[in-house]
Design an enzyme around this catalytic site. Structure first.
Site: not given
Length: 243
Positions: A127, A135, A140, A144, A170
């Protein structure tokens, strides 16, 4: 294999044609010398006509072989492109690792191989910590980039035959064949270190489960998921060093 066999037949045919051309040249030379010596006759002229016709057929056959070889090369290129498309279609566009569906099938295949061979296998759920916060606070595009960095850290640490897939927003799942829990835990530590060098402050949490008798992909994944949430709870309850 069919293309290789066809190419071999073409080489044999070309060698046969080359030998026939050499014989024709030798016959032409003999007839030239005979004509110079005044020994030419109608039979020689007939044989020459037959050689010319045969040579013409050989040239036509050579042209057809070249065309067939070009067709085979084009078909081979199309097959390679189709294979590349099929492979790319199974990859996550953002991170470059397997998508969930394709990757899951690969992991199931690895479970079957490990069970048949009696070898160990560890499944890891990784994770990416704090993705939502990144984010929300940085946008975002930054999130990314964090996912790409995490995927790069994982892939660079895994062996070429280990399987990595993006499981969720994630989360990544990795199948490590011929590996024990201790070795897998060391691998996770290395991934953390690599990720930190790529993006300061970035971190991961992982859950590990070793393949057991009777395990399906679902049961193995569930145990790895339980281990992941146990690791998260441990992190949340662990005293902060600055307190």
């Amino acid at each position: 294999m069919r293309d290789v066999a066809a190419a071999a037949r073409d080489r044999i045919a070309q060698a046969r044609d080359d030998a026939a051309d050499a014989r024709d040249r030798a016959a032409d030379e003999r007839e030239r010398r005979a004509a110079e010596a005044g020994e030419s006759d109608d039979l020689s002229a007939g044989l020459r006509a037959l050689r010319v016709a045969a040579a013409s057929r050989r040239r036509q056959s050579a042209v057809e072989r070249l065309a067939a070889a070009a067709d085979r090369a084009a078909a081979a290129a199309e097959r390679e492109a189709a294979a590349a498309d099929r492979f790319s279609a199974g990859l996550d566009e953002l991170t470059g690792v397997f998508r969930r569906g394709t990757g899951e099938m690969s992991v199931i295949g690895e479970i079957d191989r490990s069970r048949r061979s009696g070898r160990t296998m560890v499944l890891a759920i990784i994770d990416v910590d704090g993705l939502k916060a990144v984010n929300d606070s940085e946008g975002h595009a930054s999130g990314d980039a964090l996912l790409r960095d995490a995927a790069a850290a994982i892939v660079s640490t895994m062996r070429s035959y280990d399987i990595t897939l993006r499981w969720g927003g994630d989360e990544f799942v990795c199948a490590l064949s011929e590996t024990t829990l201790g070795v897998a835990a060391d691998r996770i530590s290395t991934i953390r270190a690599v990720l930190e060098t790529r993006r300061a402050g970035a971190s991961i949490t992982a859950g590990l489960a070793e393949l057991a008798d009777g395990d399906s992909f679902g049961s193995l994944l569930a145990r790895a998921d339980d281990a992941l949430y146990a690791a998260k709870r441990d992190r949340e309850t662990r005293p902060r060093p600055d307190l």
